[in-house]
Design an enzyme around this catalytic site. Structure first.
Site, mmCIF file in Angstrom:
data_model
loop_
_atom_site.group_PDB
_atom_site.id
_atom_site.type_symbol
_atom_site.label_atom_id
_atom_site.label_comp_id
_atom_site.label_asym_id
_atom_site.label_seq_id
_atom_site.Cartn_x
_atom_site.Cartn_y
_atom_site.Cartn_z
ATOM 1 C CE LYS A 112 -4.022 -2.250 0.784
ATOM 2 N NZ LYS A 112 -3.443 -3.490 0.478
HETATM 3 C C1 LIG Z 1 -4.136 -4.663 0.116
HETATM 4 C C2 LIG Z 1 -3.299 -6.033 0.048
HETATM 5 C C3 LIG Z 1 -3.199 -6.964 -0.944
HETATM 6 C C4 LIG Z 1 -4.592 -6.973 -2.022
HETATM 7 O O1 LIG Z 1 -4.254 -5.894 -3.084
HETATM 8 P P1 LIG Z 1 -5.514 -5.536 -3.933
HETATM 9 O O2 LIG Z 1 -5.126 -4.335 -4.666
HETATM 10 O O3 LIG Z 1 -6.648 -5.028 -2.775
HETATM 11 O O4 LIG Z 1 -5.865 -6.626 -4.856
HETATM 12 C C5 LIG Z 1 -2.424 -8.078 -0.964
HETATM 13 N N1 LIG Z 1 -1.455 -8.120 -0.234
HETATM 14 C C6 LIG Z 1 -1.021 -7.131 0.858
HETATM 15 C C7 LIG Z 1 -0.202 -7.264 1.814
HETATM 16 C C8 LIG Z 1 -2.150 -6.093 0.865
HETATM 17 O O5 LIG Z 1 -1.859 -5.162 1.968
#
Ligand SMILES: *Cc1c(COP(=O)(O)O)cnc(C)c1O
Length: 496
Positions: A112
């Site tokens: 993120k």
């Molecule tokens: C948010 C997240 C995901 C999923 O990503 P999306 O874009 O919501 O599909 C996968 N792994 C981690 C560690 C995340 O924080």
């Protein structure tokens, strides 16, 4: 000519990129999409010599066309700086025949950060461009991770305030400590006496409250959201796929125009959609492999054409993928509907009324870019253990879902030759206990921080700063409130 954006539920009204970033979600509830996906206009030779920041500019300028070169470069330089613990920003690691694209070198050690470190700068620049005089107030309800990553991104960004609400008894002790130790004079954290859904509903209500809007405007503030459907989060995520491809080429791992596969551990469908956009920009990608955990709504969708969220919600060891409504999928549905907003709006109405919809056979045929599969909890743990034992490389539980699905893909399709990039979305240190217990059950008896040191030893990786910070940092926030006092709390923070 500017590239304009419109809602996936109404193509009539057009917005510039900066307007779409400021609004986040369209008024009709749809997501903003570009009128067309722009082509990359730099050669792979040029890209292969570029830094992460230069690549970011080459990609993002194609989407955010109403930002000047100076504005965009300024945003990029402030986002991708020493907050990341490596100048490569997103390094590639070759292990067991696949290339792991490590997207966890930012301040909260998960992917993120890749978008949330630039969004605050895109947002404040967009505000200036559109003559918004007020300070932007980000309101967020969080079940743990997003709140911290958003605060880390917005901390001390001029012209912004961020207020995060979390359920006082509904997050892990580590997540709570991460939030309560957040620095920055403009960051505010509140533990509410209620659950996540109550926090979320109260935040939505504040967004739609016209009286509150007036009170805030008089005080020089306006609300905005750092939600994952914001185009200002999607576009920065396209960058690292282009960067990874160019690095593979620069290292001689692939030939010119050679196609690669991309595997993405998926929840809200934002990360894999960014890879799909990269492919549509002209990046040579063969298959987009969508990896789910036991909440396998997307696997079922790719197999049957029916999206159905009416099922049990399963708590797994890859919690950031525990999702039954993948919001960003709407952008793909719109596209396979032939950019038909009315058709997409109809399906989304069905989803909100009945919890499911089925795409037409013609639409399903357009999904051949994608391959979907999932791993059970047991298979996820086995993927961590196997990779560690074979190579010494340790991955987190989310990345392990992707590694497990990639294995299934190879067995099912026989495609073992295509070079493959696996998006590695979190540091194993973020999920130390699950990771260590997958490697050996003997670790079950050890304490949390003892396990961190043990992981550092067996993986031969330094403990990340984000984890060191939690060990030693001071608690800086102590506000709590009842759900019906959230609005008063916001006013108390902002209006002196
Ligand atoms: C948010 C997240 C995901 C999923 O990503 P999306 O874009 O919501 O599909 C996968 N792994 C981690 C560690 C995340 O924080």
């Amino acid at each position: 000519m500017d590239l304009l954006y419109s809602s996936t539920r109404n193509s009539e009204k057009k917005f510039t990129a900066s307007q779409a970033i400021l609004k986040g979600l369209a008024d009709d509830g749809g997501l903003f999409v570009p009128e067309s996906i722009p082509a990359l206009d730099v050669s792979i030779e040029e890209l292969s010599k570029m830094s992460y920041q230069e690549t970011a500019y080459a990609v993002m300028k194609k989407f955010l066309t109403d930002f000047t070169e100076e504005e965009l470069k300024n945003c990029i330089d402030r986002a991708y700086d020493s907050k990341f613990d490596t100048p490569q920003i997103a390094p590639l690691v070759n292990a067991d025949g696949a290339y792991y694209l490590e997207l966890f070198h930012g301040s909260t050690i998960a992917f993120k950060d890749m978008a949330l470190s630039i969004l605050p700068h895109l947002l404040t620049t967009a505000a200036k461009k559109n003559n918004v005089k007020n300070d932007i107030v980000i309101l967020t309800a969080t079940s743990g991770d997003t709140g911290k990553a958003a605060m880390a991104g917005f901390a001390d960004v001029e012209g912004t305030q961020i207020i995060v609400f979390y359920p006082k008894n509904g997050v892990s002790p580590i997540q709570e400590k991460q939030m309560l130790t957040q620095k920055g004079a403009n960051t505010h954290v509140v533990g509410i006496h209620g659950n996540f859904d109550q926090a979320q509903s109260a935040v939505k209500k504040m967004f739609n409250d016209k009286d509150l809007e007036k009170v805030m405007d008089d005080a020089g503030y306006q609300f905005s959201s750092a939600n994952s459907i914001n185009i200002g989060r999607l576009v920065p995520q396209i960058v690292y796929y282009v960067y990874a491809y160019a690095k593979l080429y620069a290292n001689g791992d692939i030939a010119k125009d050679e196609k690669i596969n991309v595997v993405v551990p998926t929840g809200n469908f934002g990360n894999i959609l960014a890879a799909f956009y990269a492919k549509n920009m002209g990046l040579p990608i063969a298959k987009l492999i969508c990896a789910s955990n036991e909440n396998k709504v997307l696997y079922d969708f790719f197999t049957t054409g029916e999206y159905n969220k009416n099922r049990e919600f399963i708590l797994t060891n890859s919690p950031s993928m525990d999702i039954l409504i993948s919001s960003n999928l709407e952008r793909l549905i719109y596209r396979i509907a032939g950019n038909d907003a009315a058709k997409n709006a109809g399906l989304m109405k069905e989803l909100s009324e009945t919890g499911k919809y089925t795409v037409t056979p013609e639409m399903k045929e357009k999904l051949t870019d994608f391959y979907g599969n999932y791993t059970s909890e047991k298979e996820t743990g086995e993927a961590i253990k196997k990779l560690y034992e074979d190579t010494g490389y340790v991955i987190d539980t989310h990345t392990a879902v992707a590694a497990g699905v990639y294995d299934k893909y190879k067995k099912e399709t026989g495609d073992t030759k295509t070079k493959t990039v696996i998006a590695s979305t979190a540091s194993p240190f973020k999920f130390t206990r699950s990771v260590m217990e997958a490697i050996d059950s003997k670790y079950a008896s050890m304490g949390d921080f003892e396990l961190v040191d043990e992981l550092s030893k067996i993986a031969n990786v330094k403990v990340p700063q984000a984890i060191e910070d939690i060990r030693s940092a001071k608690i800086l926030h102590d506000t709590e409130c009842d759900v019906d006092k959230m609005e008063d709390t916001v006013k108390a923070f902002l209006i002196k």
